[in-house]
Each structure stands twice: as C-alpha cells, then as structure tokens.
Design an enzyme around this catalytic site. Structure first.
Site, short mmCIF file in Angstrom:
data_model
loop_
_atom_site.label_atom_id
_atom_site.label_comp_id
_atom_site.label_asym_id
_atom_site.label_seq_id
_atom_site.Cartn_x
_atom_site.Cartn_y
_atom_site.Cartn_z
N LYS A 1 0.74 -0.93 -0.25
CA LYS A 1 0.28 -0.06 0.44
C LYS A 1 0.27 1.10 -0.14
O LYS A 1 2.24 1.64 0.74
CB LYS A 1 -0.88 0.20 1.44
CG LYS A 1 -1.84 1.05 0.91
CD LYS A 1 -2.96 0.97 2.46
CE LYS A 1 -4.04 1.68 2.75
NZ LYS A 1 -4.84 1.32 3.48
N SER B 1 -9.34 1.90 2.82
CA SER B 1 -9.27 2.59 1.92
C SER B 1 -7.34 1.66 1.15
O SER B 1 -7.27 2.16 -0.04
CB SER B 1 -8.06 3.92 2.61
OG SER B 1 -7.01 3.44 3.39
N SER C 1 -9.80 -0.52 6.94
CA SER C 1 -9.43 -0.76 4.91
C SER C 1 -8.45 -1.65 4.72
O SER C 1 -8.09 -1.71 3.29
CB SER C 1 -8.56 1.01 5.73
OG SER C 1 -8.88 1.87 5.59
#
Ligand code: GLN
Length: 471
Positions: free
Chosen positions: A65, A140, A164
């Site tokens: 990420k 996210s 997330s």
C-alpha cells in the site's frame, strides 16, 4: 497458494512469472497501482532464478500500500502533497518481507492518506472493483485488494485504521486481517490515526494471511507499542469443535442488506455443522462507535498531518518574497484533497480549547465503553461473527458526495479498531456477482483462533475458489 507458488517458482522462472504480472498490470483498467518498481523487482527475480535462497517468501512478489515506506520507491499515500517523495528507509514490515526473500512489485492505490472506504479520494483516480468495474473496490486499501483479486499480484499489504483492510477484502472477495493493535510494528507506516491502525495482509487464502503474519508480526524496538508475536501457521488446520461463537445482535437487522445477512447466517450454520456452537451476545455501545471513531481519527489526523508543510517531503514550491505562513498554506491548499482538508479542519476543531472535553475526551470515554463491551463478550465466547460490511460494493460515484452514507458503511469495522482486537474478513457468498465478507473477531492476541476458524470455514466452502473475469 503462496506456498505452492513459492515451490513452483523453483522449477519455473520467477522472472517470467513477474513479467507476466507486470504485462497484465500495464494493460489493466483497474488502476490498482500508483507506482511500479518494475526494474528493481525483475532484477531481484533474476537473482532468485540464479540462487533461490531459503526465505519463507523466496521469489514471491508482493504489492505494498502506498502509505507503507519502501526505500527507493515513491510512497505518496495517493496524495498530491507527497508526489515524488521517495523514502530513505523501509518500513519494518518491508524489511521483514525482504529478509524472507519477497519481491516488492510496487505501491498500491488508496484513499488519500487512508481516509475513505472506496479508494475514490485518491489523487490518482479511483481503483475499480475487478468483479464489476463500475463498482468501488472498497477502501482505503482498495488497490491492494483489487490487484490481488484481479490476479495482478499474489498478495499485498494494506493498513486498517477503521476497516481499510477488511472492507476492500470483503468487496473484492478475498481474505484480509486487521491484527491486534501492537502485533505488527507501525515503523514506516505513514500515520493517519496511530492509536487505531495496524498493517495487515490481503490474500487469496487464510493460509496465505497466516504466512504473512508469521513474517510481519512481532516486536520492533522502533515502535514502542509493538508486542511479541504468536504462532499462526502451525495451528491453522485444527478443527472448530466446541468453539463458542457469539453473534452480536447489534450487527444484524436494520441497515444490513438482506443478501449479506443471509450469507452471514449461512456461514454461521457452516461453522455450526463443523462443530462450533453459537449464541447471541450484546455489544450495547455499538451505536456510538462511528461517532467516537470519527472524532478520534480526525483529531489524530489533524495532528499527524501537520508535518506535511511542503518543506520536508514531496510537493515544494517556495515563492520569492513570501513569508512562511503563506507558503505553508498554499502548499497545503494545493497538496491535500477535499476529504483530507475536511478531516484536518474537523479534527482541529474537536481538539481546540473549549471543545476538547465535549468531543475528543468524550469520544475517548466511549472508546473505553466499547472496549469493555468486547471484553465482556469474550468472557462467554471465543469469537464473534458478523458481516464485514453491511452492503456489497457500491457504484463508483454513488456515495462520494454523501459523506455520512460513506461513513455509515464502516459501522461494523470501526468498533474493532476502537477496541484494538483482531478481525478477519473471509469470502462467504455473493450478491449477484459481487462478493460478501464474513467478519470473525477475536480477543486481544486471539489471531490463532480467528485464523483457525476462518480456515475451517474456507475449507468447507467454495467462495474463495471463484475469481473474477477481468478484461
Ligand atoms: N473508512 C474509515 C475512514 O475513513 C477507515 C479508513 C481506514 O481504515 N484507513 O477513516
């Protein structure tokens, strides 16, 4: 899956496998990556082909990420303000992965600074859901989930502040774990709300998640909240006979999509057939969780994001005769997107003199009550089960202009972060062609039990075998 991949790479070519993934990514319309580390990764694969090494992840590619620091690879948190920022160090989890021979493929798209549940607040445009490209992948960590589900990476890391990892795992039909607070070092994770967040794996199978936890969990002196790890792979294949599962009544009913609710009850029946027992439990403060979470998360964000002044990282524009305040404000006005600005403003307000007691302190008190709800429940049961998300993936654009409806989607994930306990999302069905996730929650450091139950469920059901036809 990863263990088989690792074994197969020894007789095939890691370089060829990796090149195929990069070709797929370059043709893809998912928009799952913000930065690719193609050359570095291919070089590493070549080295592996010459000399495979013994690491737990030797030769296996992984996507990271965009808020987890990687030396030499841009780490922009999907924000304009960090465009071009290349960290001079690796996050603890990245160091650990590299030590086990993993190959870092690149950085995945996310909501800007991890603020969102749909990956639509990214400065790089939204990521698409591989099951239906008109839908969001969740967020996210949407890029991490979409690239795994879409076959562009065999596994990925995300971060989970209020859901997330679990939300995109649920929306993309894969496995995602939010570990106990403190189990995985946050050293090198760009902070959004540091009292809530943990780095966690996104994978096709529960075994793969357990494997990644063996690597990334454990004490690190650079994160003083980090704890010693347990064992995750060894007990995975044990059964669930006699395991007591609590069904929190507040996590069902109003606001939950009927197909989601049915899939989760069917999942409970599967576990029951495997020998587990279930009973209803109550987490009475659940209805205050969203409000408390958003006050705490925004307050922490307002403080954490103060460091982005355009002088030390990323975007930098110094006007000739301007004073520092003007420069600072201009850079932040240009660099942050609307959701981030809104949260900095609200967080600053909640922390300001006169309002601190009314909002921030009150939210902390609610947080304690929520934590106590979980502690009470775990005196009677071993695990809790619920939907991960109350709904399947929604359409891109459908909720982004209605922040409340977007925040409401986090109703079953944020209490877990407030309490600091672990939770996994595993695929448990489909609504049309969109996946549904089952959330299994455990007591602090109860990962081994959470993963064992998730593994037993996965072994008894076919949902993880289905893959989307990505064009
Ligand atoms: N959707 C939640 C938020 O916007 C959670 C995000 C996260 O876990 N990083 O804050």
């Amino acid at each position: 899956m990863l263990l088989e991949l690792k074994a197969s790479l020894r007789s095939a070519s890691a370089e060829e496998y990796l090149c195929r993934l990069f070709e797929k990514i370059e043709k893809s319309s998912l928009n799952a990556f913000t930065t690719l580390a193609r050359e570095k990764a291919i070089e590493q694969a070549r080295q592996f082909d010459k000399n495979p090494g013994q690491g737990l992840m030797a030769g296996v590619p992984i996507a990271i990420k965009a808020c987890i620091s990687t030396i030499g690879i841009e780490t922009n948190c999907s924000s304009r303000i960090l465009r071009g920022y290349v960290p001079p160090y690796d996050a603890h989890v990245v160091e650990r992965l590299k030590a086990e021979g993993a190959i870092i493929m690149g950085k995945t798209n996310m909501d800007e600074f991890a603020m969102g549940s749909s990956t639509e607040t990214s400065a790089f445009g939204p990521t698409k859901n591989p099951w239906d490209q008109t839908c969001v992948p969740g967020g996210s960590s949407g890029g991490s989930a979409a690239c795994v589900a879409g076959g562009e990476a065999p596994c990925a890391l995300g971060s989970d502040t209020g859901g997330s990892v679990r939300c995109p795992a649920s929306f993309c039909g894969i496995v995602g774990l939010k570990p106990t607070y403190g189990l995985v070092s946050r050293f090198g994770l760009v902070a959004y709300a540091n009292s809530l967040e943990q780095i966690g794996p996104l994978t096709h199978t529960v075994e793969d998640t357990a494997l990644l936890m063996e690597i990334i969990a454990g004490h690190d002196w650079r994160d003083t909240t980090s704890a010693e790890k347990g064992s995750y792979l060894a007990g995975l294949k044990g059964d669930v006979r006699g395991l007591k599962i609590g069904i929190p009544k507040e996590y069902f009913g109003e606001g939950v999509n009927t197909e989601v609710e049915k899939a989760v009850w069917d999942a409970v029946s599967v576990l029951e057939n495997l020998g587990a027992k279930w009973q209803e439990v109550s987490l009475p403060h659940t209805r205050y969780a969203l409000a408390a979470y958003y006050v705490i998360a925004m307050s922490e964000a307002s403080s954490n994001l103060a460091r982005f002044d355009g002088l030390r990282y990323g975007l930098r524009q110094l006007g000739e005769d301007e004073d520092w305040h003007t420069t600072f404000s201009e850079i932040r006005a240009k660099g942050f997107g609307p959701e981030v600005k809104k949260r900095i403003l609200l967080g600053t307000y909640a922390l300001s003199a006169g309002y601190y007691g009314r909002y921030y302190l009150k939210a902390l008190k609610v947080r304690t009550l929520i934590k106590e709800d979980f502690q009470r429940a775990f005196k009677d049961v071993d695990l809790l089960a619920s939907p991960t998300m109350p709904i399947p993936a929604f359409k891109i654009g459908e909720r982004i202009n209605d922040p409340l409806s977007l925040y409401m989607a986090d109703v079953f994930t944020v209490p877990i972060n407030l309490a600091g306990v672990p939770a996994v999302s595993v695929p448990c069905g489909f609504a049309g062609r969109l996946p549904i996730g089952l959330q299994l929650m455990g007591p602090h450091f109860g990962e081994a039990t959470v993963l064992r139950a998730a593994h037993a469920f996965e072994a008894a059901t076919p949902f993880h075998e289905r893959t989307p036809e990505v064009v």
